[in-house]
Design an enzyme around this catalytic site. Structure first.
Site, PDB file in Angstrom:
ATOM      1  CG  ASP A 331      -0.217  -0.044   2.544  1.00  0.00           C
ATOM      2  OD1 ASP A 331       0.920  -0.534   2.594  1.00  0.00           O
ATOM      3  OD2 ASP A 331      -0.768   0.445   3.552  1.00  0.00           O
ATOM      4  CG  HIS A 648      -1.357  -7.273  -1.552  1.00  0.00           C
ATOM      5  ND1 HIS A 648      -2.592  -7.396  -2.143  1.00  0.00           N
ATOM      6  CD2 HIS A 648      -1.366  -6.095  -0.900  1.00  0.00           C
ATOM      7  CE1 HIS A 648      -3.327  -6.337  -1.853  1.00  0.00           C
ATOM      8  NE2 HIS A 648      -2.601  -5.526  -1.087  1.00  0.00           N
ATOM      9  CG  ASP A 696       3.648 -16.413  -5.300  1.00  0.00           C
ATOM     10  OD1 ASP A 696       3.442 -15.216  -4.997  1.00  0.00           O
ATOM     11  OD2 ASP A 696       4.542 -16.777  -6.090  1.00  0.00           O
ATOM     12  CD  GLU A 705       0.612  -5.840   2.139  1.00  0.00           C
ATOM     13  OE1 GLU A 705      -0.381  -6.353   2.690  1.00  0.00           O
ATOM     14  OE2 GLU A 705       0.723  -4.618   1.952  1.00  0.00           O
TER      15      GLU A 705
HETATM   16  O1  9MR Z   1       1.941  -6.827   9.522  1.00  0.00           O
HETATM   17  C1  9MR Z   1       0.713  -6.428  10.100  1.00  0.00           C
HETATM   18  C2  9MR Z   1       0.147  -7.580  10.892  1.00  0.00           C
HETATM   19  O2  9MR Z   1       0.995  -7.891  11.977  1.00  0.00           O
HETATM   20  C3  9MR Z   1      -1.248  -7.224  11.387  1.00  0.00           C
HETATM   21  O3  9MR Z   1      -1.805  -8.360  12.013  1.00  0.00           O
HETATM   22  C4  9MR Z   1      -2.107  -6.763  10.214  1.00  0.00           C
HETATM   23  C5  9MR Z   1      -3.496  -6.366  10.615  1.00  0.00           C
HETATM   24  O4  9MR Z   1      -3.492  -5.210  11.389  1.00  0.00           O
HETATM   25  O5  9MR Z   1      -1.496  -5.673   9.551  1.00  0.00           O
HETATM   26  C6  9MR Z   1      -0.243  -5.980   9.023  1.00  0.00           C
HETATM   27  O6  9MR Z   1       0.274  -4.826   8.469  1.00  0.00           O
HETATM   28  C7  9MR Z   1      -0.242  -4.331   7.264  1.00  0.00           C
HETATM   29  C8  9MR Z   1      -0.599  -2.888   7.507  1.00  0.00           C
HETATM   30  O7  9MR Z   1      -1.681  -2.806   8.396  1.00  0.00           O
HETATM   31  C9  9MR Z   1      -0.876  -2.118   6.237  1.00  0.00           C
HETATM   32  N1  9MR Z   1       0.224  -2.266   5.306  1.00  0.00           N
HETATM   33  C10 9MR Z   1       0.499  -3.653   4.992  1.00  0.00           C
HETATM   34  C11 9MR Z   1       0.871  -4.423   6.220  1.00  0.00           C
HETATM   35  C12 9MR Z   1       1.254  -5.861   5.903  1.00  0.00           C
HETATM   36  O8  9MR Z   1       0.206  -6.654   5.512  1.00  0.00           O
END
Ligand code: 9MR
Length: 727
Positions: A331, A648, A696, A705
């Site tokens: 993102d 992602h 994947d 991601e």
């Molecule tokens: O890495 C994060 C994970 O530990 C959390 O459980 C999750 C839900 O809050 O969010 C992950 O972080 C994401 C972030 O919120 C937005 N950018 C992408 C991150 C990786 O998926």
């Protein structure tokens, strides 16, 4: 045109557009023979009937897939029921076929994004609903810079279908590190086999000559995968070369090298990842062939820019220049707590070895080591997030800055049209700045004294502000347009910030804070040692390795060694040598990073004790990441014959737009996540066991991601392994 649905029950093979006994097609007018209704489409793209198909001319220049939609509403879903979603389509782009909530927040229940062809293809999917209620079946068609034409026919959405099970292609039963073993290091593999007795293994070189052989060791059922497995130890082989293969039970592994050079490359590639994540600067094609892009979020339309960003309504009435920094992940958000742990880990990597690694970044060639130049890009952003003097809550740090609303994929950073907003300050973000700016003050001093002074001043101010505002917690509900990164417990962040401030200043004020923290005497080495929300173990590693006069320091060192012993024991008990065993075999979001962070604890114990068993455990732990696993898959792009490449990301979105690249070599995928927190993973992986909870696919943001905090874990361990040379 729907063909003879009532005769279909007599057919044996599944024919698209046909409902069978006990099946009901919920779509009305999926054949478009004489009319459009009840289908609807976006105003800019009216549906016309052409030869019994529904056709739409898609205008160029929209942003998101959902900016142009053809859809039908009032499709009732029942939780637990399986549906077969079928259609025929023609076109020259990608269609996002979705089943979603018809009203805000438009939750996606199912999605697939197939590439269309001009001649047209049948597409057939099944999905099992997790909700009961109305839905909308949609074909989302926006996001193309140029106009194109889409035609649709034979749409069916059939209740009572039999699920088409997803079977990952796991290749040969012999699982190896597909990249490289160190010539003098441990060399282990895993064989999937239910044989109760040992079987013979053979190691062949590139010319297929047997260079070693032996017997496997049956290990019984592996809880992390549910498989019956054997382990293979070929460590005594000390040859070097490329193209080795391991054979057992009639199966031949994917090829691998026995050579240290891959880890020098991986160290550099995993660190080069950060330049292409940079916000606020154009990425140069000369430095990263194939990855050039204009600067993102620098106030050039359609970006609204990060140069003068307001707060969310009611949060503050000033604006900040928060350009720069790294995009967090796939993102375009920038989050202080995740930036903090990433910057910390890269600085820790640098502090452990003090060497330069050439990263081919714009700053290469100046007198500062490249790693520090790269981390500086983030540190400058973290400093910008601090509330200026004279404002309410001065010294505190905004938790994050990101888009007002979520954007779709693909979307290059410079094309993001969303307004950007600062979110409230948080104690956690403030302590992240205190910790990393204090750490920076000691590492950058010899290269940039003014920056070191400024960082230390900011760290002190932040710490004092956090002490005065100890319970400003980021809300778990603040997840629109960006991730929440909420954290209900900030005692560990207080400990971490106090540790870094103490190590940099030696001041008794911070020593007292360290010694008084309940985290100082706690066992901080849980199933995953540290991550963005659990930072006490990170603090402990620095306290054990950075020289100081802290009373009881020997005990601190011992605690790290004991933590490492725990992870080594977990690793030894697991036939894939995974140093991570979450409770109930429930793997966390970003599990690969936890595996690697646990290895970094073991690596730190090696630095502290020089006991070879620790070094070998780190080296062997890398095997899991690079292919010795239940999926027979390397989680690092460009490393290994079968490797993650569809992570992602809005800009490495090759899977959704063939003109875009895949992520650069050296990019780590998040890895198995038992909670399956995205609809794509839910549609493919329901019921998965531990290691199998990964796919994947670009749509699986909860298993696949890429992020700045996961690549820092990879960089740390790759760097450790590279430092071992031959082993
Ligand atoms: O890495 C994060 C994970 O530990 C959390 O459980 C999750 C839900 O809050 O969010 C992950 O972080 C994401 C972030 O919120 C937005 N950018 C992408 C991150 C990786 O998926």
């Amino acid at each position: 045109m729907k063909i003879l649905a009532f005769l279909a029950a007599a057919l044996v093979a599944v024919t698209p557009g046909v409902a069978y006994a006990d099946e009901t097609d919920l779509i009305i007018n999926g054949g478009f023979d004489t009319e459009v209704a009840p289908w609807w489409s976006s105003a800019q793209a009216p549906i016309t009937l052409v030869d019994g198909r529904a056709c739409v001319d898609i205008p160029g220049g929209t942003t998101n897939r959902w900016d142009i939609v053809v859809g039908q509403n009032d499709i009732p879903l029942v939780a637990g029921e399986t549906y077969r979603f079928e259609f025929f389509a023609t076109g020259t782009s990608i269609v996002r076929a979705v089943v979603s909530q018809p009203d805000p927040p438009y939750a996606t229940y199912f999605e697939e994004s197939p590439l269309l062809s001009a001649a047209g293809d049948d597409h057939v999917y099944t999905f099992t609903s997790t909700v009961t209620g109305p839905s909308s079946v949609q074909f989302q068609l926006g996001g193309s810079p140029t106009p194109w034409r889409f035609c649709l026919d034979d749409v069916a959405f059939v209740k009572g279908a039999t699920p088409i099970p997803y079977e990952p292609d796991t290749g040969p039963a012999v699982r190896v590190n597909q990249v490289a073993y160190l010539p003098d290091g441990p060399k282990n593999a895993t064989l999937v086999s239910s044989s109760p007795t040992p079987v013979r293994w053979e190691l062949r070189n590139r010319r297929k000559a047997i260079v070693d052989h032996g017997l496997t060791k049956p290990r019984g059922k592996d809880v992390t995968s549910g498989q019956d497995v054997h382990s293979i130890d070929f460590s005594r082989f000390r040859g070097r070369g490329t193209g080795f293969e391991l054979t057992a039970a009639g199966e031949t592994s994917r090829p691998f090298d026995i050579d240290p050079s891959a880890y020098e490359r991986l160290r550099a590639d995993s660190l080069k990842f950060y330049y292409t994540q940079r916000s606020g600067i154009a990425i140069s094609d000369e430095l990263r062939p194939g990855y050039a892009r204009p600067a993102g979020h620098v106030d050039v339309a359609p970006n609204q820019g990060d140069g003068n960003v307001p707060c969310q309504a009611g949060v503050c009435d000033y604006r900040l220049d928060v350009t720069g920094g790294w995009y967090d992940a796939g993102d375009h958000g920038k989050y202080v707590v995740n930036g903090g742990i990433s910057a910390w880990q890269l600085m820790n990597l640098y502090e452990r070895r003090h060497g330069n690694v050439g990263l081919a970044i714009p700053e290469s060639g100046d007198r500062t080591p490249d790693i520090l130049d790269e981390v500086r890009w983030e540190l400058d952003f973290l400093l910008e997030m601090q509330v200026p003097a004279g404002q309410p809550l001065a010294g505190m740090v905004h938790h994050k800055i990101h888009d007002r609303a979520w954007t779709g994929l693909p979307l290059l950073p410079h094309l993001d049209p969303q307004p950007r907003e600062l979110h409230p300050v948080s104690t956690a973000a403030t302590l992240n700045l205190a910790a990393t700016a204090a750490q920076a003050a000691r590492l950058y001093r010899r290269y940039d004294r003014a920056f070191a002074d400024r960082s230390l001043a900011a760290a002190r101010t932040a710490f004092a502000a956090a002490v005065a505002n100890p319970d400003r917690l980021a809300s778990p509900d603040d997840g629109t347009g960006g991730g929440a990164y909420s954290d209900a417990q900030v005692g560990d962040e207080f400990y971490w910030a106090a540790v870094e401030l103490y190590l940099t200043t030696g001041s008794p004020e911070y020593a007292d804070r360290v010694l008084a923290s309940p985290f100082h005497t706690a066992d901080v080495f849980g199933p995953g040692a540290f991550d963005w929300g659990n930072t006490a173990a990170a603090a402990r590693l620095d306290l054990a390795t950075v020289p100081s006069k802290l009373p009881g320091r020997a005990r601190v060192v011992r605690s790290v060694v004991q933590g490492a012993d725990k992870y080594v024991a977990v690793q030894r008990a697991n036939p894939y040598a995974i140093p991570y065993a979450p409770a109930n075999n429930s793997w966390d979001w970003g599990s690969n990073s936890l595996v690697l962070n646990n290895l970094s604890v073991i690596g730190t114990a090696y630095d502290l004790t020089r006991r070879p068993a620790y070094r070998d455990a780190v080296v062997e732990g890398m095997d899991y990441i690079l292919g010795r696993n239940a999926l027979n898959y390397s989680y690092v792009t460009g490393y290994g014959e079968a490797a993650a490449h569809n992570q992602h990301s809005r800009w490495y979105a090759h899977q959704l737009d063939p003109t875009l690249p895949n992520p650069p070599a050296g990019t780590l995928a998040g890895g198995p996540n038992s909670s399956l927190q995205d609809p794509y993973a839910q549609s493919k992986l329901a019921g998965c066991v531990g290691q199998f909870c990964y796919i994947d696919d670009i749509q699986s943001w909860s298993t696949n991601e890429l992020t700045i905090n996961w690549n820092s874990s990879l960089a740390w361990v790759a760097s450790f392994v590279a430092d071992q040379n031959a082993g």
